[in-house]
Design a protein around this motif. Structure first.
Motif, PDB file in Angstrom:
ATOM      1  N   ILE A  12      57.991 142.929  25.222  1.00 53.89           N
ATOM      2  CA  ILE A  12      57.127 142.710  26.393  1.00 53.89           C
ATOM      3  C   ILE A  12      57.669 143.465  27.601  1.00 53.89           C
ATOM      4  N   LEU A  49      56.994 138.014  35.160  1.00 55.17           N
ATOM      5  CA  LEU A  49      56.380 138.068  33.831  1.00 55.17           C
ATOM      6  C   LEU A  49      56.191 136.661  33.273  1.00 55.17           C
ATOM      7  N   LYS A  50      55.190 136.507  32.403  1.00 56.88           N
ATOM      8  CA  LYS A  50      54.950 135.223  31.735  1.00 56.88           C
ATOM      9  C   LYS A  50      56.025 134.941  30.701  1.00 56.88           C
ATOM     10  N   GLU A  51      56.383 135.988  29.950  1.00 57.98           N
ATOM     11  CA  GLU A  51      57.362 135.867  28.870  1.00 57.98           C
ATOM     12  C   GLU A  51      58.403 136.962  29.005  1.00 57.98           C
ATOM     13  N   HIS A  52      59.560 136.726  28.391  1.00 59.96           N
ATOM     14  CA  HIS A  52      60.647 137.690  28.482  1.00 59.96           C
ATOM     15  C   HIS A  52      61.184 138.017  27.094  1.00 59.96           C
ATOM     16  N   LYS A  56      49.449 143.776  30.917  1.00 58.47           N
ATOM     17  CA  LYS A  56      49.581 142.493  30.220  1.00 58.47           C
ATOM     18  C   LYS A  56      50.871 141.774  30.601  1.00 58.47           C
ATOM     19  N   ASN A  57      50.825 140.458  30.494  1.00 60.79           N
ATOM     20  CA  ASN A  57      51.978 139.566  30.627  1.00 60.79           C
ATOM     21  C   ASN A  57      52.476 139.364  32.058  1.00 60.79           C
TER      22      ASN A  57
END
Length: 153
Positions: free
Chosen positions: A81, A74-77, A131-132
């Motif tokens: 998300i 994932l891009k962000e955590h 997404k993400n």
């Protein structure tokens, strides 16, 4: 919490090998009569040891000849998300298993499709809409050595 005894474990072993085994056959194996076997199975179900009864299908006869293990980073955590990712992934019928893992990636997916073209379609038109996702890595199964649904007891 209910803790299964030796007889219960025997029943569980037999049921996971063949969910269609009869109460009479189980009674013979456990040296019990039909009623106690039936009551024990109901107790195992009630206490969550047996979660469901299913038929295992031959995936290749159904055209699902390609298995792919797909690592996802994932891009962000954040909780939001992560929860959205799980919701999106569980909605994809091609994903038969999903694990949150440690290491370089965040999730491991088991994907079943007909062929490489089917996987390309899955990546572009389904996974690509989630997404993400920062990165993915796909590993294609060349041959299946062992595939068991039995939990070692």
């Amino acid at each position: 919490m209910y803790i299964p005894d030796k007889t219960d474990l025997t029943l569980l072993k037999q049921l996971q090998k063949n969910a269609r085994i009869t109460i009479k056959e189980l009674a013979n194996i456990t040296n019990l009569s039909n009623t106690p076997v039936h009551e024990r199975i109901k107790k195992l179900e009630k206490n969550g040891y047996i979660t469901k009864h299913v038929a295992l299908l031959d995936r290749t006869l159904l055209g699902k000849k390609l298995i792919v293990f797909c690592n996802i980073k994932l891009k962000e955590h954040t909780m939001e998300i992560g929860n959205q990712f799980v919701k999106d992934i569980t909605a994809l019928k091609q994903v038969t298993e999903c694990y949150n893992i440690s290491g370089d990636y965040d999730f491991l997916l088991k994907v079943m499709v007909n062929d490489m073209e089917g996987y390309q379609n899955f990546v572009l038109n389904h996974l690509g809409n989630v997404k993400n996702i920062g990165s993915t890595q796909s590993t294609f199964v060349m041959g299946e050595i062992k595939n068991s649904t039995e939990i070692p007891i």
